[in-house]
Design a protein around this motif. Structure first.
Motif, PDB file in Angstrom:
ATOM      1  N   ARG A 125     -19.301-109.572  10.978  1.00  0.00           N
ATOM      2  CA  ARG A 125     -18.898-110.769  11.737  1.00  0.00           C
ATOM      3  C   ARG A 125     -20.094-111.335  12.522  1.00  0.00           C
ATOM      4  O   ARG A 125     -20.321-112.539  12.541  1.00  0.00           O
ATOM      5  CB  ARG A 125     -17.766-110.360  12.690  1.00  0.00           C
ATOM      6  N   ILE A 126     -20.846-110.448  13.140  1.00  0.00           N
ATOM      7  CA  ILE A 126     -22.022-110.886  13.913  1.00  0.00           C
ATOM      8  C   ILE A 126     -23.085-111.459  12.964  1.00  0.00           C
ATOM      9  O   ILE A 126     -23.670-112.512  13.235  1.00  0.00           O
ATOM     10  CB  ILE A 126     -22.589-109.712  14.757  1.00  0.00           C
ATOM     11  N   PHE A 135     -19.682-107.615  22.168  1.00  0.00           N
ATOM     12  CA  PHE A 135     -20.752-108.516  21.724  1.00  0.00           C
ATOM     13  C   PHE A 135     -20.206-109.488  20.672  1.00  0.00           C
ATOM     14  O   PHE A 135     -20.497-110.695  20.717  1.00  0.00           O
ATOM     15  CB  PHE A 135     -21.936-107.715  21.155  1.00  0.00           C
ATOM     16  N   ALA A 136     -19.391-108.970  19.763  1.00  0.00           N
ATOM     17  CA  ALA A 136     -18.795-109.829  18.718  1.00  0.00           C
ATOM     18  C   ALA A 136     -17.868-110.858  19.365  1.00  0.00           C
ATOM     19  O   ALA A 136     -17.877-112.033  18.998  1.00  0.00           O
ATOM     20  CB  ALA A 136     -18.045-108.972  17.704  1.00  0.00           C
ATOM     21  N   VAL A 176     -26.862-118.781  19.696  1.00  0.00           N
ATOM     22  CA  VAL A 176     -27.887-117.844  20.122  1.00  0.00           C
ATOM     23  C   VAL A 176     -28.527-117.180  18.899  1.00  0.00           C
ATOM     24  O   VAL A 176     -27.847-116.910  17.909  1.00  0.00           O
ATOM     25  CB  VAL A 176     -27.274-116.789  21.068  1.00  0.00           C
ATOM     26  N   SER A 182     -22.072-114.904  11.843  1.00  0.00           N
ATOM     27  CA  SER A 182     -22.258-115.925  12.891  1.00  0.00           C
ATOM     28  C   SER A 182     -23.730-116.330  12.997  1.00  0.00           C
ATOM     29  O   SER A 182     -24.040-117.477  13.270  1.00  0.00           O
ATOM     30  CB  SER A 182     -21.745-115.425  14.243  1.00  0.00           C
ATOM     31  N   GLN A 183     -24.612-115.370  12.740  1.00  0.00           N
ATOM     32  CA  GLN A 183     -26.044-115.683  12.751  1.00  0.00           C
ATOM     33  C   GLN A 183     -26.429-116.569  11.565  1.00  0.00           C
ATOM     34  O   GLN A 183     -27.234-117.482  11.700  1.00  0.00           O
ATOM     35  CB  GLN A 183     -26.870-114.388  12.732  1.00  0.00           C
ATOM     36  N   TYR A 241     -20.307-113.423  21.207  1.00  0.00           N
ATOM     37  CA  TYR A 241     -21.281-114.215  20.447  1.00  0.00           C
ATOM     38  C   TYR A 241     -20.832-114.559  19.022  1.00  0.00           C
ATOM     39  O   TYR A 241     -21.496-115.350  18.354  1.00  0.00           O
ATOM     40  CB  TYR A 241     -22.616-113.475  20.394  1.00  0.00           C
ATOM     41  N   ALA A 242     -19.740-113.953  18.561  1.00  0.00           N
ATOM     42  CA  ALA A 242     -19.249-114.278  17.215  1.00  0.00           C
ATOM     43  C   ALA A 242     -17.725-114.357  17.250  1.00  0.00           C
ATOM     44  O   ALA A 242     -17.036-113.618  16.548  1.00  0.00           O
ATOM     45  CB  ALA A 242     -19.712-113.221  16.211  1.00  0.00           C
ATOM     46  N   ASN A 295     -21.591-119.294  20.373  1.00  0.00           N
ATOM     47  CA  ASN A 295     -22.468-118.447  19.565  1.00  0.00           C
ATOM     48  C   ASN A 295     -23.830-119.105  19.291  1.00  0.00           C
ATOM     49  O   ASN A 295     -24.488-118.777  18.312  1.00  0.00           O
ATOM     50  CB  ASN A 295     -21.781-118.071  18.254  1.00  0.00           C
ATOM     51  N   PHE A 315     -25.325-119.967  12.414  1.00  0.00           N
ATOM     52  CA  PHE A 315     -26.246-120.518  13.427  1.00  0.00           C
ATOM     53  C   PHE A 315     -27.527-121.024  12.761  1.00  0.00           C
ATOM     54  O   PHE A 315     -27.971-122.148  13.006  1.00  0.00           O
ATOM     55  CB  PHE A 315     -26.561-119.436  14.462  1.00  0.00           C
ATOM     56  N   HIS A 316     -28.112-120.191  11.898  1.00  0.00           N
ATOM     57  CA  HIS A 316     -29.376-120.574  11.253  1.00  0.00           C
ATOM     58  C   HIS A 316     -29.181-121.775  10.323  1.00  0.00           C
ATOM     59  O   HIS A 316     -30.033-122.666  10.268  1.00  0.00           O
ATOM     60  CB  HIS A 316     -29.962-119.387  10.486  1.00  0.00           C
ATOM     61  N   ILE A 330     -30.101-113.939  17.844  1.00  0.00           N
ATOM     62  CA  ILE A 330     -30.191-112.546  18.320  1.00  0.00           C
ATOM     63  C   ILE A 330     -31.614-112.007  18.154  1.00  0.00           C
ATOM     64  O   ILE A 330     -32.150-111.347  19.044  1.00  0.00           O
ATOM     65  CB  ILE A 330     -29.175-111.645  17.587  1.00  0.00           C
TER      66      ILE A 330
END
Lengths: 420, 67
Positions: B54-55, A411-412, A5, B58-59, A415-416, A3, B62-63, A7
């Protein structure tokens, strides 16, 4: 790390590439010679992958016509037998750098437009538009359809190819931008685009060394068909979106297309994977004598225009189109305004006069579609559900939400991921 | 503070959030109404909302890891 990345940055990169793309008409070639991976026994079609047994009526009709035209079978019965065998290879146009309107059937002998994105060097392809009435793309395969395809192969394609050699490349992005200022949205209204193209090519056609009668027929053929430009706006849109394939981590939709049975999308960060759902019925205006029972579900690669921010996404530029696809002028404005909610940017090139020259809504973001629960809008022609009859109307349609749900899930996972 | 009875003795002005037909009905009765487009995130679809969350999470991870 899976993950690793960003977005937001990935989408900015994808949009930058789409905005920078400069599609031009490079020439006209023969599919066998120029389309990557094209073979004698291959039939390219619109939409996601599909087998003969699942094809709708108009798609089957176009395949039968394509086989007869290509000389692989002499009549309908033997063409159907061949189509059901393993001797014919079916493949989506999108997997061969191209697009096809409605059934989108193309075979090795057909002349095709060669479009090049001058900024990034990628090339896309599309057949030449046959006109309206009984045509292959709507599933017709009578002798007049095959004869016209052979004339396109022997005269139309070579004459335009020779004219382009004399004239030099034509900037398609500029023509599309001008067409939007003149009331087209370059999906179901291509009157201005066709006229602009005609102005560019006609003098060079006259200068070619073909017989006067052939040149006259070519000029008449182009100018009598308002949809001639569709087969240029589609590969132009494809060339722009292809520039964003396959940016890691991007949620920008690069493909929306239909084969008459399934609707499929592809997303920049998920590479070549198709996400499909059932093709929907189109709601619109039917030609006299037809009813809903005559209509095939949504069909064709032409939704590539919407994917690039044209077509229904730019309907506010073409309010007159509602006379063809139904609805009202105010609905056309509403549709364009709604599409800004699910897109990432506004086009730097395609402007909509009625919205104070706002750039067209560009770059469908998978996350926004799912979060806001707003589906992309498409305007489209409607094919008869039986092979060989043709167009029965035009209207408005949306993709099935299932495509976006499946893509979001993938996508999840990519990437997640959830670690157990 | 306005009493409830006083409220209903004044002309009604309405802000409608969500379903447009409620605003349309009031407009037909001559009631001034402002309609606000609103729908629940992911259209109220719990599976989609969970995937989006969830996405998003994860971001955030990441950050944070990037400082």
């Amino acid at each position: 790390m899976v993950n690793n990345v960003n977005i937001e940055l990935a989408n900015k990169e994808a949009i930058k590439l789409i905005q920078a793309a400069q599609p031009i008409i490079k020439g006209v070639g023969v599919a066998r010679d120029v389309v990557p991976g094209m073979r004698e026994n291959m039939i390219l079609h619109a939409g996601p992958p599909i087998t003969w047994d699942r094809m709708s009526g108009p798609m089957r009709g176009a395949v039968i016509g394509g086989i007869i035209y290509q000389g692989l079978a002499k009549d309908q019965a033997s063409a159907e037998k061949l189509a059901a065998s393993r001797d014919i290879v079916f493949a989506p146009w999108h997997e061969h750098s191209g697009v096809g309107p409605m059934a989108g059937v193309a075979t090795a002998n057909m002349p095709v437009w060669i479009i090049e994105n001058k900024t990034h060097g990628n090339r896309t392809y599309c057949t030449l538009n046959e006109g309206l009435g009984k045509v292959l793309r709507f599933g017709a395969f009578s002798p007049e359809v095959i004869d016209r395809l052979r004339w396109m192969q022997d005269i139309l394609g070579p004459v335009i190819a020779a004219a382009l050699e004399l004239r030099g490349e034509i900037n398609l992005k500029s023509l599309i931008a001008q067409a939007l200022q003149m009331g087209d949205e370059v999906h179901n209204r291509n009157r201005a685009g066709t006229s602009l193209f005609f102005r560019e090519i006609a003098p060079a056609i006259v200068d070619t060394k073909f017989r006067d009668a052939d040149k006259k027929k070519v000029l008449e053929f182009i100018t009598s068909n308002d949809h001639f430009f569709l087969n240029l706006s589609m590969p132009a849109a494809k060339a722009m979106l292809q520039a964003a394939e396959w940016i890691k981590g991007s949620t920008i939709v690069t493909t929306m297309s239909r084969n008459g049975t399934d609707f499929g999308i592809r997303v920049a960060g998920l590479q070549e994977r198709w996400f499909t759902g059932p093709a929907q019925m189109v709601k619109g205006l039917l030609f006299p004598g037809y009813s809903d029972a005559d209509c095939n579900p949504d069909l064709g690669d032409s939704a590539i225009t919407e994917t690039a921010g044209l077509g229904a996404f730019s309907m506010a530029a073409a309010p007159a189109i509602v006379r063809f696809v139904g609805g009202s002028a105010s609905q056309a404005y509403e549709i364009t305004n709604r599409m800004y909610e699910i897109t990432e940017a506004e086009s730097e090139s395609f402007q909509i006069p009625a919205l104070d020259f706002r750039g067209s809504p560009t770059g469908i973001n998978l996350l926004k579609v799912c979060e806001r629960d707003i589906l992309p809008q498409i305007n489209t022609g409607i094919a008869h559900c039986r092979a060989g009859i043709g167009q029965v109307g035009a209207g408005l349609v949306n993709p099935p939400f299932a495509c976006f749900e499946a893509a979001l899930e993938a996508f999840a996972e990519t990437y997640a991921p959830v670690f157990q | 503070m306005i009493q409830l009875n006083d409220l209903f003795n004044q002309p009604v002005k309405v802000i409608n959030v969500g379903i447009p037909s409620f605003a349309d009905d009031l407009k037909k009765q001559g009631v001034p109404v402002i309609h606000v487009e609103w729908r629940p995130p992911a259209g109220g679809n719990k599976k989609i909302a969970a995937l989006l969350e969830r996405i998003e999470h994860s971001q955030e991870v990441f950050h944070t890891s990037k400082g």
